[in-house]
Scaffold this motif. Structure first.
Motif, PDB file in Angstrom:
ATOM      1  N   GLU A  73      24.078  47.379   8.676  1.00  0.00           N
ATOM      2  CA  GLU A  73      25.047  48.214   7.975  1.00  0.00           C
ATOM      3  C   GLU A  73      26.442  48.028   8.573  1.00  0.00           C
ATOM      4  N   SER A  74      26.496  48.087   9.905  1.00  0.00           N
ATOM      5  CA  SER A  74      27.812  47.985  10.548  1.00  0.00           C
ATOM      6  C   SER A  74      28.407  46.599  10.371  1.00  0.00           C
ATOM      7  N   THR A  75      27.575  45.552  10.430  1.00  0.00           N
ATOM      8  CA  THR A  75      28.115  44.207  10.247  1.00  0.00           C
ATOM      9  C   THR A  75      28.595  44.013   8.813  1.00  0.00           C
ATOM     10  N   GLU A  76      27.856  44.595   7.871  1.00  0.00           N
ATOM     11  CA  GLU A  76      28.295  44.510   6.480  1.00  0.00           C
ATOM     12  C   GLU A  76      29.652  45.175   6.306  1.00  0.00           C
ATOM     13  N   ARG A  77      29.758  46.338   6.947  1.00  0.00           N
ATOM     14  CA  ARG A  77      30.994  47.088   6.813  1.00  0.00           C
ATOM     15  C   ARG A  77      32.159  46.317   7.450  1.00  0.00           C
ATOM     16  N   ALA A  78      31.850  45.674   8.581  1.00  0.00           N
ATOM     17  CA  ALA A  78      32.902  44.944   9.290  1.00  0.00           C
ATOM     18  C   ALA A  78      33.495  43.849   8.427  1.00  0.00           C
ATOM     19  N   LYS A  79      32.638  43.265   7.566  1.00  0.00           N
ATOM     20  CA  LYS A  79      33.119  42.163   6.741  1.00  0.00           C
ATOM     21  C   LYS A  79      34.117  42.633   5.694  1.00  0.00           C
ATOM     22  N   THR A  80      33.967  43.890   5.267  1.00  0.00           N
ATOM     23  CA  THR A  80      34.825  44.375   4.188  1.00  0.00           C
ATOM     24  C   THR A  80      36.203  44.804   4.675  1.00  0.00           C
ATOM     25  N   ILE A  81      36.335  44.968   5.993  1.00  0.00           N
ATOM     26  CA  ILE A  81      37.618  45.467   6.511  1.00  0.00           C
ATOM     27  C   ILE A  81      38.693  44.397   6.394  1.00  0.00           C
ATOM     28  N   VAL A  82      39.807  44.768   5.821  1.00  0.00           N
ATOM     29  CA  VAL A  82      40.920  43.829   5.626  1.00  0.00           C
ATOM     30  C   VAL A  82      42.221  44.583   5.842  1.00  0.00           C
ATOM     31  N   THR A  83      43.170  43.945   6.491  1.00  0.00           N
ATOM     32  CA  THR A  83      44.514  44.514   6.524  1.00  0.00           C
ATOM     33  C   THR A  83      45.466  43.526   5.879  1.00  0.00           C
ATOM     34  N   ASN A  84      46.653  43.995   5.597  1.00  0.00           N
ATOM     35  CA  ASN A  84      47.617  43.096   4.969  1.00  0.00           C
ATOM     36  C   ASN A  84      48.101  42.067   5.977  1.00  0.00           C
ATOM     37  N   LYS A  85      48.322  40.872   5.470  1.00  0.00           N
ATOM     38  CA  LYS A  85      48.740  39.776   6.342  1.00  0.00           C
ATOM     39  C   LYS A  85      50.216  39.946   6.708  1.00  0.00           C
ATOM     40  N   ILE A  86      50.521  39.565   7.927  1.00  0.00           N
ATOM     41  CA  ILE A  86      51.902  39.694   8.404  1.00  0.00           C
ATOM     42  C   ILE A  86      52.400  38.318   8.781  1.00  0.00           C
TER      43      ILE A  86
END
Lengths: 359, 290, 154
Positions: A73-86
């Motif tokens: 579950e946690s690894t799946e969630r980790a994959k979805t995390i995205v921030t805007n590129k700088i």
């Protein structure tokens, strides 16, 4: 009466203030107080004493399954995390990663030269915590104070069985939603490089052709003599020499300087210290197993030991091209990576043999 | 429970390996499909450790890492797909053609007897020795060096010893081989012949004390008795019974099966290719008479 | 009687020394001062020296370490004369793909780099092409002339 009491308390307060440790320090040496060593907040006791919980095998199975589910579950969630590129600029600092040194083997350049490379496997890194510059207090307060401070990113690697860790240690991971990991590391990053908690960092964080620094703990060699520890020459094997074949010899002069000077090289404990190998080139990256092939074989630590890899601090080896900032995100562009990324100079094993052409 | 799981896993792996093996062997010889027992398959796989010894990693426990070994093996196979590195042993006569950066546009060919094979993985190397113009010459090659163009085995045979370094102290005729030697082709299916030649050494001084090395391929050294006495004193005949040393020095059979099972399909393909080429070479077109 | 015994013993030990000329470690085969070399060209002085069984002795190595590597210039004492030469093959362990020879081979040259002989009768390593080219300065001696008289390269 009240006045007397007031003065009495004031005197007492004054006395107490003088007695306290900080004030003593201030008084003794106002300019350079002795730095007070405090452990960072995440340095709690990790391992719990094992308790036999008298569980039935079914229950134990269930617990194992539960943990496994949580991990997926946690690894799946980790994959979805995205921030805007700088947009990256040379003064910005990215986070590093926790890696494992897994061995040494040769690669060949296109001109036929053999180079030795060390393989560093980037483990499943997750962001555990982020301390903004104003919140982060250095464990060692140094003077003069460093202004323009950077934020601190706490990373964890290799998820372990939560039941083996202490309560306080598990508490560190509460905000991030990552299961407790076996290894932790902190990296200072510039303000924009703060990553959302739980982000997974892979080997694609680094690029082929760039340079990295690797910090690791050197092999523990125990108490060693002067020949092995400092490379002294020793003394002759014969010619009347008795009992001083591997000794250091003289350790100081006489007269006014008749004492052993600080820093004199003598026998003592060797190894088991953190050392940094700087400016190592990345020749090849394996994206399937997350392996970096880094030049050189003298990287601190034994095989299968933990090392910390980060962008080099050497000014002349800073990257020229733009880096993925704050880190590489899988979903940001659907560029298909090959399994192996090679530097331009490296001969690929699946290409035909090298020939030298007449100029 | 955990141990049970691992056991069942290893059994599964074993089944997989044996299945692939049966499939492969059935391609080669469809008659004996059912006859082949587990044991023969096992032997077949373990035969690889003599043919491709460099695929086994360094048994030193501090240097082992399964992922590194896997990556190394895949690189080795990738290189073997480009260049045919045939089966050879210490004592075989090889011809190595390599591109030379000092003579651009040309290749260098060196013929010689293999006197040593050492190291494992991508670092595997061998030494060739020959006497050219009455001058003993040795060259060391890396087996997976990409500058090698061609490796030919001119004569496939074994000698009585694992290392032939004593040829440096032997009479030159024992390490003299014709540069323009033709390939000697063995009939298919014959085991690798062992050359029982006994080499005569030059009189002392030598590079090493050969009387202490338990050499089999050497004629009587003709030394005074005290040399042999001293050699006997320094000998450690009990070491071959030291199980712990044996364990630290070797890689267990189960692991060998796993390692060779992984690269087996590729190696088998290469072998079939080689066989085809050899068959072509054996068949010589009849030349026209008159 | 006793004296005689001791004498005979001493004689015996000396005989052992003469015969065995033992060494305790494997030789590193470095070329330094006093090393005997083998002339491999057909220059008259070189041929004579080798035939007489008095091979030249290295008396100086023209580099900073004092240890001769392949392609280095050395000064040798040969038949009572001082001559210069170039090392064209070493006993020492070499790098990968560089041949290692059974003897330390030398080709005699004069001050301009011209070889004294007209032919080298053993193979010489190809790496010498690059090394000698690098060592040849624009106005100094031209060592690459040596490559012209080589019979074989390995």
């Amino acid at each position: 009466m009240a006045l007397i009491f007031n003065t009495f308390t004031r005197v007492l307060e004054e006395k107490m203030r003088l007695l306290s440790i900080t004030s003593v320090n201030c008084k003794r040496n106002k300019m350079y107080p002795i730095p007070r060593l405090r452990n960072p907040t995440w340095l709690t006791r990790k391992e719990r004493a094992p308790i036999d919980e008298q569980l039935t095998s079914e229950n134990r199975e269930f617990l194992k399954e539960f943990v496994q589910d949580k991990i997926t579950e946690s690894t799946e969630r980790a994959k979805t995390i995205v921030t805007n590129k700088i947009q990256w600029t040379p003064k910005m600092q990215r986070t590093g990663v926790i890696a494992k040194k897994i061995g040494v083997y040769p690669l060949w350049k296109k001109n036929g030269d053999m180079i030795c490379t060390t393989l560093l496997q980037v483990m499943d890194n997750h962001v555990i915590r982020y301390y903004p510059p104003e919140n982060y207090e250095s464990p060692r307060q140094l003077r003069p104070r460093v202004y323009n401070k950077k934020g601190c990113l706490l990373l964890g690697a290799e998820i372990g069985d939560p039941s083996t860790f202490t309560k306080e240690y598990c508490g560190l991971f509460q905000d991030s939603g990552v299961l407790p990991t076996k290894f932790l590391a902190r990296f200072f990053v510039s303000n924009d490089a703060a990553l959302p908690l739980g982000t997974n960092i892979t080997a694609k964080h680094f690029q082929v052709g760039n340079y990295v620094d690797v910090r690791g703990k050197t092999t523990d060699r125990g108490f060693q003599g002067v020949m092995k520890r400092h490379g002294f020459k020793g003394m002759p094997a014969s010619h009347g020499v008795t009992k001083t074949h591997r000794r250091g010899g003289n350790i100081g002069g006489g007269g006014e300087k008749g004492r052993v000077w600080p820093g004199t090289k003598m026998p003592g404990h060797m190894g088991n210290r953190f050392r940094v190998a700087r400016g190592l080139k990345i020749w090849r990256i394996n994206t399937k197993y997350n392996v970096l092939y880094v030049s050189g074989r003298a990287i601190p630590g034994e095989t299968n030991s933990i090392v910390y890899v980060f962008d080099t601090k050497l000014p002349l080896k800073k990257p020229m091209k733009e880096l993925p900032f704050p880190t590489y995100f899988e979903s940001e562009n659907d560029e298909i990576f090959e399994e192996d990324l090679f530097d331009d100079e490296i001969h690929i094993f699946s290409s035909p043999s090298i020939t030298y052409n007449e100029k | 429970m955990f141990s049970l799981i691992t056991k069942s896993r290893s059994v599964n792996d074993w089944n997989k390996i044996s299945k692939t093996l049966i499939a492969l062997s059935s391609q080669a010889a469809p008659i004996e499909k059912s006859v082949k027992t587990k044991d023969t398959i096992r032997k077949q796989i373990l035969e690889y450790r003599h043919v491709y010894p460099e695929f086994l990693p360094d048994p030193k426990i501090e240097f082992r890492n399964s992922i590194r070994e896997k990556l190394e093996r895949s690189d080795m196979v990738a290189r073997r797909m480009q260049i045919d590195i045939p089966e050879f042993y210490v004592g075989s006569i090889l011809a190595v053609t390599s591109s030379d950066r000092h003579t651009p546009g040309k290749t260098q060919r060196f013929v010689g007897i293999c006197i040593k094979r050492e190291k494992c993985g991508l670092r595997a190397s061998f030494i060739l020795r020959n006497v050219i113009d009455h001058q003993g010459i040795e060259i060391m090659y890396n087996m997976y060096d990409p500058t090698l163009q061609k490796v030919e085995v001119l004569r496939l045979e074994k000698r009585l010893d694992d290392e032939l370094l004593y040829l440096r102290d032997a009479l030159p005729e024992y390490s003299t081989f014709d540069v323009n030697m033709d390939t000697e082709i063995l009939p298919e299916g014959t085991p690798v012949p062992v050359n029982n030649i006994k080499v005569k050494l030059k009189p002392r001084p030598w590079l090493e004390r050969w009387e202490r090395k338990h050499l089999k391929g050497v004629q009587d050294l003709g030394l005074p008795e005290r040399f042999y006495e001293r050699a006997k004193e320094l000998d450690t005949p009990w070491e071959k019974y030291d199980l712990m040393k044996e364990y630290m020095r070797t890689i267990p059979e189960e692991e060998q099966l796993e390692i060779y099972g992984e690269v087996q399909s590729e190696l088998h393909k290469l072998e079939l290719q080689r066989k085809k080429i050899r068959r072509k070479r054996v068949f010589v077109k009849p030349t026209k008479l008159a | 009687m006793l004296l005689h015994k001791i004498n005979s013993q001493i004689a015996q030990t000396f005989r052992i020394f003469e015969k065995s000329c033992f060494h305790t470690s494997s030789p590193i085969n470095e070329i330094q001062k006093q090393t005997r070399l083998r002339v491999v060209d057909n220059s008259i002085i070189g041929k004579q020296a080798m035939a007489e069984g008095k091979p030249p002795k290295c008396i100086h190595v023209y580099n900073k370490t004092g240890i001769g590597k392949i392609g280095d210039k050395v000064l040798v004492a040969i038949k009572g004369e001082k001559k210069k030469g170039i090392l064209v093959g070493l006993k020492q362990n070499q790098k990968l793909k560089v041949p290692k020879f059974d003897s330390n081979n030398l080709v005699l040259i004069d001050d301009n780099g011209t070889p004294l002989g007209t032919r080298i009768h053993v193979p010489i390593p190809t790496i010498l092409r690059t090394i000698l080219k690098e060592k040849t300065q624009a106005k100094g001696a031209d060592y690459t002339k040596l490559l012209g008289i080589a019979s074989k390269f390995v």
